[in-house]
Write a protein that holds these residues in place. Sequence first.
Motif, PDB file in Angstrom:
ATOM      1  N   TYR A   1      -9.603   4.087   5.120  1.00  0.00           N
ATOM      2  CA  TYR A   1     -11.043   4.087   5.173  1.00  0.00           C
ATOM      3  C   TYR A   1     -11.372   4.636   6.786  1.00  0.00           C
ATOM      4  O   TYR A   1     -12.515   4.710   6.844  1.00  0.00           O
TER       5      TYR A   1
ATOM      6  N   CYS B   1     -19.425  -5.988   8.657  1.00  0.00           N
ATOM      7  CA  CYS B   1     -19.094  -4.855   7.821  1.00  0.00           C
ATOM      8  C   CYS B   1     -17.295  -4.070   8.831  1.00  0.00           C
ATOM      9  O   CYS B   1     -16.978  -3.901   8.157  1.00  0.00           O
TER      10      CYS B   1
ATOM     11  N   ILE C   1     -17.765  -0.483   2.823  1.00  0.00           N
ATOM     12  CA  ILE C   1     -18.444   0.695   3.537  1.00  0.00           C
ATOM     13  C   ILE C   1     -19.891   1.244   3.003  1.00  0.00           C
ATOM     14  O   ILE C   1     -20.513   1.170   4.014  1.00  0.00           O
TER      15      ILE C   1
ATOM     16  N   GLY D   1     -11.942  -3.367   1.696  1.00  0.00           N
ATOM     17  CA  GLY D   1     -12.701  -2.234   1.850  1.00  0.00           C
ATOM     18  C   GLY D   1     -13.908  -1.368   1.700  1.00  0.00           C
ATOM     19  O   GLY D   1     -14.675  -0.948   2.605  1.00  0.00           O
TER      20      GLY D   1
ATOM     21  N   THR E   1     -14.609   4.943   8.117  1.00  0.00           N
ATOM     22  CA  THR E   1     -15.217   4.838   8.749  1.00  0.00           C
ATOM     23  C   THR E   1     -16.113   5.815   9.942  1.00  0.00           C
ATOM     24  O   THR E   1     -16.484   5.490  10.862  1.00  0.00           O
TER      25      THR E   1
ATOM     26  N   TYR F   1      -4.258   3.179   7.449  1.00  0.00           N
ATOM     27  CA  TYR F   1      -5.682   2.422   7.074  1.00  0.00           C
ATOM     28  C   TYR F   1      -6.378   3.732   5.907  1.00  0.00           C
ATOM     29  O   TYR F   1      -6.768   4.605   7.345  1.00  0.00           O
TER      30      TYR F   1
ATOM     31  N   LEU G   1     -13.677  -4.341   8.917  1.00  0.00           N
ATOM     32  CA  LEU G   1     -12.573  -2.728   8.231  1.00  0.00           C
ATOM     33  C   LEU G   1     -11.503  -2.905   9.552  1.00  0.00           C
ATOM     34  O   LEU G   1     -10.488  -2.302   9.327  1.00  0.00           O
TER      35      LEU G   1
END
Length: 217
Positions: free
Chosen positions: A212, A194, A173, A169, A216, A210, A198
């Motif tokens: 991120y 990417c 990013i 993850g 995101t 989740y 994700l």
Amino acid sequence: MIELEKRKTRMEFEQINSILKELYKWMSCFVHFKEKGLFLFVQEDAAKLIQRLKEVGDLIKKDKEDRTKKVEILKTKMDEEDLEFFSENLAEIDKGMHHIMEISGFMLQNMSEQMSMVVAQTLLPSYAVTLLDVSNKKDYEILDSVCFICDCMEHGNEALFNQIVGQAGPKFIELIQFAGKDKEEINYDLMQSCVWGLGCIGKRLPHGKYPYLQETV
């Protein structure tokens, strides 16, 4: 398998890459097997194929490392045309890593439970190490490694997913930011891959877990 071993022993990379490319094209004809509960290989043969792919990948990387060292020594005696030829030749040989990624992705899709830990122990380290420091890597090297990780995230079993999700993850990013750092030449292929990775994380984690979301968005 016999022909691949023969070419590997002779270090005939062009022929090796042709075999791998055709092997993946053949395997792609059976992508529907998964939904029918069918396997393309028995487990023993599948494990042998993955091991053979590891050996080929190791050979490609070793050859690249050795030749790069030699070029560094001879660099002052080479002109721009020689260096360009060398770079193009390395890229051609490196296509084997792309084909290995494609084949392993199919194996994970078709035989997830049987092959996930085999892939984790053999092929994963080689692709993961590429992403540790991408500053001196070619775009295709980074993209192939990201696609390999995405296959593991999407098709790997729970053990493989849990093994890599914690590092994957943040790395996705980081690479999205890396792909967009040059506003004149944004690497959309890398960025899209990417984002897909994700998405795989978000899909497989429990609802509300989740981690991120802010990054995101």
